[in-house]
Design a protein around this motif. Structure first.
Motif, PDB file in Angstrom:
ATOM      1  N   GLU A  42       3.846  22.014  -1.472  1.00  0.00           N
ATOM      2  CA  GLU A  42       2.563  21.390  -1.535  1.00  0.00           C
ATOM      3  C   GLU A  42       2.529  20.039  -2.148  1.00  0.00           C
ATOM      4  OE1 GLU A  42      -1.834  22.430  -3.484  1.00  0.00           O
ATOM      5  OE2 GLU A  42      -0.423  24.006  -2.708  1.00  0.00           O
ATOM      6  N   LEU A  43       3.091  19.945  -3.493  1.00  0.00           N
ATOM      7  CA  LEU A  43       3.468  18.979  -4.151  1.00  0.00           C
ATOM      8  C   LEU A  43       3.968  17.628  -3.299  1.00  0.00           C
ATOM      9  CD1 LEU A  43       4.470  20.139  -7.750  1.00  0.00           C
ATOM     10  CD2 LEU A  43       2.338  18.901  -6.949  1.00  0.00           C
ATOM     11  N   ASN A  44       5.260  17.894  -2.564  1.00  0.00           N
ATOM     12  CA  ASN A  44       5.850  17.000  -1.874  1.00  0.00           C
ATOM     13  C   ASN A  44       4.840  16.485  -0.550  1.00  0.00           C
ATOM     14  OD1 ASN A  44       7.985  17.226  -3.168  1.00  0.00           O
ATOM     15  ND2 ASN A  44       9.076  18.850  -1.798  1.00  0.00           N
ATOM     16  N   ASN A  45       4.207  17.372   0.056  1.00  0.00           N
ATOM     17  CA  ASN A  45       3.261  17.008   0.930  1.00  0.00           C
ATOM     18  C   ASN A  45       2.227  16.197   0.514  1.00  0.00           C
ATOM     19  OD1 ASN A  45       4.785  18.644   2.961  1.00  0.00           O
ATOM     20  ND2 ASN A  45       3.307  20.342   2.987  1.00  0.00           N
ATOM     21  N   GLU A  51       1.728   8.564  -0.678  1.00  0.00           N
ATOM     22  CA  GLU A  51       2.319   7.411  -0.228  1.00  0.00           C
ATOM     23  C   GLU A  51       2.116   6.625   0.963  1.00  0.00           C
ATOM     24  OE1 GLU A  51       6.878   8.489  -0.513  1.00  0.00           O
ATOM     25  OE2 GLU A  51       6.394   9.299  -2.523  1.00  0.00           O
ATOM     26  N   GLU A  52       2.055   7.442   1.863  1.00  0.00           N
ATOM     27  CA  GLU A  52       1.513   6.882   3.357  1.00  0.00           C
ATOM     28  C   GLU A  52       0.373   6.120   3.062  1.00  0.00           C
ATOM     29  OE1 GLU A  52       0.308   8.585   7.700  1.00  0.00           O
ATOM     30  OE2 GLU A  52       1.778   9.867   6.583  1.00  0.00           O
ATOM     31  N   LEU A  57      -2.232   0.478   2.761  1.00  0.00           N
ATOM     32  CA  LEU A  57      -2.920  -0.340   2.148  1.00  0.00           C
ATOM     33  C   LEU A  57      -2.134  -1.688   1.883  1.00  0.00           C
ATOM     34  CD1 LEU A  57      -4.729   1.943  -0.439  1.00  0.00           C
ATOM     35  CD2 LEU A  57      -6.022   0.723   1.530  1.00  0.00           C
ATOM     36  N   LYS A  58      -0.801  -1.625   1.407  1.00  0.00           N
ATOM     37  CA  LYS A  58       0.219  -2.673   1.273  1.00  0.00           C
ATOM     38  C   LYS A  58       0.346  -3.428   2.936  1.00  0.00           C
ATOM     39  CE  LYS A  58       2.911  -0.655  -2.266  1.00  0.00           C
ATOM     40  NZ  LYS A  58       4.141  -0.160  -2.826  1.00  0.00           N
ATOM     41  N   GLU A  59       0.445  -2.644   3.681  1.00  0.00           N
ATOM     42  CA  GLU A  59       0.465  -3.198   5.223  1.00  0.00           C
ATOM     43  C   GLU A  59      -0.778  -4.143   5.365  1.00  0.00           C
ATOM     44  OE1 GLU A  59       1.291  -0.165   7.901  1.00  0.00           O
ATOM     45  OE2 GLU A  59       3.225   0.357   7.031  1.00  0.00           O
ATOM     46  N   GLU A  60      -1.796  -3.633   4.987  1.00  0.00           N
ATOM     47  CA  GLU A  60      -3.144  -4.384   5.186  1.00  0.00           C
ATOM     48  C   GLU A  60      -3.029  -5.827   4.327  1.00  0.00           C
ATOM     49  OE1 GLU A  60      -7.735  -4.184   4.146  1.00  0.00           O
ATOM     50  OE2 GLU A  60      -6.684  -2.260   4.123  1.00  0.00           O
ATOM     51  N   SER A  96      -3.505  -0.054  -9.104  1.00  0.00           N
ATOM     52  CA  SER A  96      -4.364   1.046  -9.860  1.00  0.00           C
ATOM     53  C   SER A  96      -4.253   2.466  -9.062  1.00  0.00           C
ATOM     54  CB  SER A  96      -5.952   0.499  -9.733  1.00  0.00           C
ATOM     55  OG  SER A  96      -6.611   1.430 -10.347  1.00  0.00           O
ATOM     56  N   LEU A  97      -4.620   2.340  -7.876  1.00  0.00           N
ATOM     57  CA  LEU A  97      -4.498   3.558  -6.887  1.00  0.00           C
ATOM     58  C   LEU A  97      -3.078   4.446  -7.163  1.00  0.00           C
ATOM     59  CD1 LEU A  97      -5.705   5.552  -5.086  1.00  0.00           C
ATOM     60  CD2 LEU A  97      -4.703   4.137  -3.467  1.00  0.00           C
ATOM     61  N   THR A  98      -1.975   3.537  -7.454  1.00  0.00           N
ATOM     62  CA  THR A  98      -0.628   4.093  -7.512  1.00  0.00           C
ATOM     63  C   THR A  98      -0.566   4.772  -8.924  1.00  0.00           C
ATOM     64  OG1 THR A  98       0.368   2.540  -5.982  1.00  0.00           O
ATOM     65  CG2 THR A  98       1.738   3.545  -7.643  1.00  0.00           C
ATOM     66  N   ARG A  99      -1.143   4.126  -9.898  1.00  0.00           N
ATOM     67  CA  ARG A  99      -1.090   4.784 -11.134  1.00  0.00           C
ATOM     68  C   ARG A  99      -1.906   5.811 -11.224  1.00  0.00           C
ATOM     69  NH1 ARG A  99      -1.594  -0.440 -12.802  1.00  0.00           N
ATOM     70  NH2 ARG A  99      -3.846  -0.482 -13.057  1.00  0.00           N
TER      71      ARG A  99
END
Length: 167
Positions: A42-45, A51-52, A57-60, A96-99
């Motif tokens: 569950e944690l991995n998923n 991450e996806e 967002l990074k691609e945007e 911020s979202l990553t943190r």
């Protein structure tokens, strides 16, 4: 060096008095508990999902930046500044979202505390009960940072702990 000193002190103390010693492999114990494997999945998923989301967002931001680079010489100064600020704001939002998701006090850590900590507490309780019942003075964890240069398989009580937990 500090660990070696501690280990040598332990060995010295052990040789002075007869003590019952055992060890367990907490990694082995955890891997044999279905609830842990389910929680880990569950944690991995959840981690992959987040991450996806962040990658999208990074691609945007990357698309906005490439578009900006291609048009920057044709844009008026005000428009250039607006686009630069928009890109910077989006990059800051991603950080911020990553943190929030993956930081030391982030959502993944909190979810891990909810799912994994109860299982770890059960294991620690079972080990403590096993030590009391078997009159063990010391029980080492083979999977920890403690380096075990040699371990007698007869002293490995991991399976007994799993039995005590009902596995």
């Amino acid at each position: 060096m500090k660990k070696l000193f501690i280990i040598l002190n332990l060995i010295g103390m052990l040789s002075l008095s007869a003590q019952d010693i055992a060890y367990v492999d907490s990694r082995y114990i955890l891997e044999n508990i279905a609830e842990f494997n389910t929680a880990q999945d569950e944690l991995n998923n959840l981690s992959l999902e987040w991450e996806e989301e962040i990658n999208i967002l990074k691609e945007e931001v990357e698309r906005l930046y490439k578009k900006y680079q291609a048009e920057q010489y044709l844009l008026p100064e005000k428009t250039k500044t607006e686009r630069e600020n928009k890109i910077i704001q989006k990059e800051q939002a991603i950080k911020s979202l990553t943190r929030e998701r993956f930081g030391p006090d982030g959502e993944l850590y909190k979810k891990q505390e909810i799912l994994i900590k109860p299982i770890q507490d059960l294991i620690h309780k079972a080990i403590a009960e096993f030590a009391d019942e078997g009159k063990y003075d010391i029980i080492f964890d083979k999977s920890s940072d403690l380096i075990m240069l040699y371990s007698n398989p007869e002293l490995d009580k991991s399976n007994e702990i799993l039995e005590k937990l009902g596995y």
